[in-house]
Design an enzyme around this catalytic site. Structure first.
Site, PDB file in Angstrom:
ATOM      1  N   ASN A 173      -7.690  37.762  79.762  1.00 17.49           N
ATOM      2  CA  ASN A 173      -7.581  38.710  79.443  1.00 17.49           C
ATOM      3  C   ASN A 173      -7.425  39.670  80.061  1.00 17.49           C
ATOM      4  OD1 ASN A 173      -7.608  41.223  78.125  1.00 17.49           O
ATOM      5  ND2 ASN A 173      -9.496  41.115  78.497  1.00 17.49           N
ATOM      6  N   GLU A 228     -18.661  37.195  73.476  1.00 15.84           N
ATOM      7  CA  GLU A 228     -18.814  38.192  74.923  1.00 15.84           C
ATOM      8  C   GLU A 228     -19.770  38.970  75.047  1.00 15.84           C
ATOM      9  OE1 GLU A 228     -14.871  38.091  76.597  1.00 15.84           O
ATOM     10  OE2 GLU A 228     -14.830  39.641  75.683  1.00 15.84           O
ATOM     11  N   HIS A 278     -12.198  44.013  71.103  1.00 11.10           N
ATOM     12  CA  HIS A 278     -13.174  43.285  72.635  1.00 11.10           C
ATOM     13  C   HIS A 278     -14.222  44.410  72.426  1.00 11.10           C
ATOM     14  CE1 HIS A 278     -13.540  43.452  76.783  1.00 11.10           C
ATOM     15  NE2 HIS A 278     -12.939  41.833  76.618  1.00 11.10           N
ATOM     16  N   LYS A 292      -6.783  42.590  80.973  1.00 11.50           N
ATOM     17  CA  LYS A 292      -7.216  43.676  80.795  1.00 11.50           C
ATOM     18  C   LYS A 292      -5.929  45.163  81.019  1.00 11.50           C
ATOM     19  CE  LYS A 292     -11.778  42.848  81.616  1.00 11.50           C
ATOM     20  NZ  LYS A 292     -13.199  43.153  81.262  1.00 11.50           N
ATOM     21  N   GLY A 350     -17.729  41.100  83.240  1.00 12.06           N
ATOM     22  CA  GLY A 350     -17.324  41.715  84.100  1.00 12.06           C
ATOM     23  C   GLY A 350     -18.873  41.917  85.247  1.00 12.06           C
ATOM     24  N   GLY A 373     -11.693  38.919  84.888  1.00  8.31           N
ATOM     25  CA  GLY A 373     -11.414  38.771  86.265  1.00  8.31           C
ATOM     26  C   GLY A 373     -10.893  37.582  87.012  1.00  8.31           C
TER      27      GLY A 373
HETATM   28  C1  PEP Z   1     -13.311  39.900  79.334  1.00 13.62           C
HETATM   29  O1  PEP Z   1     -12.754  41.092  79.781  1.00 13.62           O
HETATM   30  O2  PEP Z   1     -12.998  39.600  77.822  1.00 13.62           O
HETATM   31  C2  PEP Z   1     -14.168  39.028  80.385  1.00 13.62           C
HETATM   32  C3  PEP Z   1     -14.655  37.944  79.780  1.00 13.62           C
HETATM   33  O3  PEP Z   1     -14.222  39.617  81.318  1.00 13.62           O
HETATM   34  P1  PEP Z   1     -14.540  38.931  82.892  1.00 13.62           P
HETATM   35  O4  PEP Z   1     -14.772  37.165  82.500  1.00 13.62           O
HETATM   36  O5  PEP Z   1     -14.020  39.721  84.215  1.00 13.62           O
HETATM   37  O6  PEP Z   1     -16.314  38.571  82.755  1.00 13.62           O
END
Ligand code: PEP
Length: 250
Positions: free
Chosen positions: A10, A164, A93, A12, A170, A231
């Site tokens: 992702n 999640e 999300h 973003k 993040g 990330g």
């Molecule tokens: C996300 O944005 O769905 C995510 C899991 O981000 P990260 O891996 O950066 O925590």
């Protein structure tokens, strides 16, 4: 039998023309791991160029509007994403649930709209730290699923769920393996209740600070069928080792 793992990135609000080099590299290196499905969900403006940069590789969007077309300034419909060459999209999300105040009913409508045009869907759920600390994480995620799962799974397009925990996105923090196992098992039961046997074929991804250093441990957990990666999906050097860990997990 374990489901084929899906590792989806992702991006973003990251990614310019120059970053298509990373799309190309990720697509090319992913071919070395045919036992894993790999996808990148990029900003809508990059979808078509990413598809052209990496023909045959799965490129997705990060959101869709529930309507096919109309007076919705700034929005992108599922059919538009499909028309641009996308094969999947994220819906629900937590960053959109929070910043755009999207509720479960919105997420369900988006998921249904995307599935109906043939886009695969990654539907996100997850609890806040406050909810987890209050011991209500599973209950809360079950409520989110009750409100946001599509009514049925007719058609060819595939639904996946991404668990999640908001506090893990993040932040570098992740739940313990037993906590992830407990949540994924509860999600699996819910999917069986809702969709019968088909619920056993829906991939349940874990998302939240997945990196090369923790991927192996996460992929060893029962009912973790892949990952949604933020990330660490921006460069091939961070992302491909996660794909490799998924391949090694069998
Ligand atoms: C996300 O944005 O769905 C995510 C899991 O981000 P990260 O891996 O950066 O925590």
């Amino acid at each position: 039998m374990a489901l084929k793992k899906l590792i989806a990135g992702n991006w973003k609000m990251h990614g310019l023309f120059a970053d298509l080099d990373q799309v190309r590299e990720i697509a090319q290196e992913s071919q070395g791991y045919p036992s894993v499905d790999v996808a990148l969900c990029v900003p809508a403006i990059l979808v078509e160029r990413a598809v052209r940069a990496a023909p045959g590789f799965a490129i997705g969007g990060q959101d869709v509007h529930h309507a096919e077309k109309g007076a919705h300034t700034g929005c992108t419909s599922a059919v538009m994403l499909l028309d641009a060459g996308a094969s999947l999209t994220i819906v629900g999300h937590s960053e959109r649930r929070e910043a755009q105040r999207e509720g479960d009913a919105d997420v369900r409508a988006k998921a249904q709209s995307a599935l109906s045009v043939g886009l695969n869907v990654i539907l996100c759920v997850g609890e806040t730290l406050e909810v987890r600390e209050a011991g209500r994480a599973v209950e809360t995620v079950m409520q989110q699923l009750d409100g946001s799962l599509p009514a049925d799974l007719e058609g060819e397009a595939e639904l996946a769920i991404a668990y999640e925990p908001i506090w893990a996105i993040g932040t570098g923090k992740i739940p313990t393996s037993p906590e992830i196992a407990q949540m994924h098992s509860a999600i699996r039961s819910k999917l069986h209740d809702r969709f019968g046997d088909a619920g056993g074929q829906i991939r349940i991804l874990y998302g939240g600070s997945v990196k090369a250093s923790n991927a192996e441990e996460i992929f060893a957990i029962v009912d973790v069928d892949g990952a949604l990666v933020g990330g660490a999906s921006l460069t091939a050097s961070d992302f491909i080792p996660i794909v490799q860990a998924a391949a090694n997990s069998g």
